[in-house]
Design a protein around this motif. Sequence first.
Motif, PDB file in Angstrom:
ATOM      1  N   UNK A 126     -14.277  15.536 -10.717  1.00 39.59           N
ATOM      2  CA  UNK A 126     -14.948  14.471 -11.436  1.00 39.59           C
ATOM      3  C   UNK A 126     -15.402  13.332 -10.548  1.00 39.59           C
ATOM      4  N   UNK A 127     -16.386  12.615 -11.050  1.00 41.68           N
ATOM      5  CA  UNK A 127     -16.906  11.405 -10.410  1.00 41.68           C
ATOM      6  C   UNK A 127     -16.611  10.234 -11.327  1.00 41.68           C
ATOM      7  N   UNK A 128     -15.947   9.210 -10.784  1.00 40.33           N
ATOM      8  CA  UNK A 128     -15.524   8.054 -11.578  1.00 40.33           C
ATOM      9  C   UNK A 128     -16.337   6.831 -11.149  1.00 40.33           C
ATOM     10  N   UNK A 129     -16.962   6.171 -12.122  1.00 42.67           N
ATOM     11  CA  UNK A 129     -17.709   4.945 -11.809  1.00 42.67           C
ATOM     12  C   UNK A 129     -17.090   3.710 -12.467  1.00 42.67           C
ATOM     13  N   UNK A 130     -15.927   3.856 -13.107  1.00 42.36           N
ATOM     14  CA  UNK A 130     -15.231   2.683 -13.640  1.00 42.36           C
ATOM     15  C   UNK A 130     -14.783   1.793 -12.479  1.00 42.36           C
ATOM     16  N   UNK A 131     -14.953   0.503 -12.655  1.00 44.55           N
ATOM     17  CA  UNK A 131     -14.468  -0.438 -11.655  1.00 44.55           C
ATOM     18  C   UNK A 131     -13.078  -0.917 -12.016  1.00 44.55           C
ATOM     19  N   UNK A 132     -12.094  -0.627 -11.180  1.00 47.71           N
ATOM     20  CA  UNK A 132     -10.743  -1.103 -11.453  1.00 47.71           C
ATOM     21  C   UNK A 132     -10.006  -1.318 -10.133  1.00 47.71           C
ATOM     22  N   UNK A 133      -9.015  -2.187 -10.187  1.00 42.38           N
ATOM     23  CA  UNK A 133      -8.235  -2.484  -8.986  1.00 42.38           C
ATOM     24  C   UNK A 133      -6.850  -2.934  -9.408  1.00 42.38           C
ATOM     25  N   UNK A 134      -5.921  -2.868  -8.460  1.00 43.35           N
ATOM     26  CA  UNK A 134      -4.553  -3.310  -8.710  1.00 43.35           C
ATOM     27  C   UNK A 134      -4.366  -4.727  -8.166  1.00 43.35           C
ATOM     28  N   UNK A 135      -3.818  -5.617  -8.975  1.00 40.64           N
ATOM     29  CA  UNK A 135      -3.447  -6.933  -8.473  1.00 40.64           C
ATOM     30  C   UNK A 135      -2.079  -6.871  -7.809  1.00 40.64           C
ATOM     31  N   UNK A 136      -1.226  -6.017  -8.316  1.00 43.77           N
ATOM     32  CA  UNK A 136       0.082  -5.679  -7.754  1.00 43.77           C
ATOM     33  C   UNK A 136       0.321  -4.221  -8.096  1.00 43.77           C
TER      34      UNK A 136
END
Length: 306
Positions: A126-136
């Motif tokens: 799969x190809x993922x274009x959701x923008x997400x990140x970890x703060x911790x």
Amino acid sequence: MTQSPNNQPWYILGAGAIGCLLASQLVKQQLPVNLIIKRAHTLSQTIHYQQTDLHFSCNVPIVDHCTRHHTITKLIVTTKAYDALPAVQSIAHLLTADAQIILLQNGLGSQQAIANTLPDQQIAVGSVTHGCFLTKPFQVVHAGLGQIILGELSPQLNNAKPSSQFQQFAQLPLDIHWTTTPLATLWEKVAINSAINGLTALYQCKNGELWQNQGVRQRVIALCLETEAILKKLQIPLSDQLATLVKRVILQTADNYSSTLQDVKAGKATELSYINGYIIDKAQIMGIDLPHHQWLVRTLKEKGYS
């Protein structure tokens, strides 16, 4: 009593931003899920999810790589591309003969390596274009809504519709679409990223700044032209001219830092060998030089970004 495949738990290998995003969404849909973590020191972990004004927390069971007390029929791999094969090999003893595996790595190359190692498994990529990140750790911010384009890797299994376990995943509220040409989808994402990620790492800039400076913009276009030539030779179609696609992504994500630049800032290895490096390898097999891609990779290596 044996559980039906649909009732058996999902296992997620990789507790980064995408892994935590998927775990939180599976729990929200009341589907059983376990996170696989190397040298786990706890039996469960709380994942905190944030998306604008929506916040929620959920507990997810933790499984150690080395356990022999679990049987995996549904696996999602969300590790970095360079970690994907060794990570899958570390839990291969837990996979059932009919396990279904979803690979969500950036770039190309790691998926084929896993498929070659597990030739009898049903594998979707799969190809993922959701923008997400970890703060911790385990605190995921869903910063930008996107899509997941998914399809079965093996041509003989490349069904027009997802089979039951893949169908269950496809019903998550993450705008998931099924395709019969997943490699073309992955190639398009690789082509776009090859003109953005490495340059943002080189110039230490946000995506949008690539289009603001004329000299840098010309480097973006040069990379696009080289990649388009390779894709034409490989007979891999794009949904539009590559420079048009890249410009669109740059402008839509103007304030974002690419995953490659984030890796560089964190002192981590990048996935460029699965992006620009993969394109260069394909070109070399065909006897074609890609001077702009080669310059970019060489320059980044000289700076210690590999």
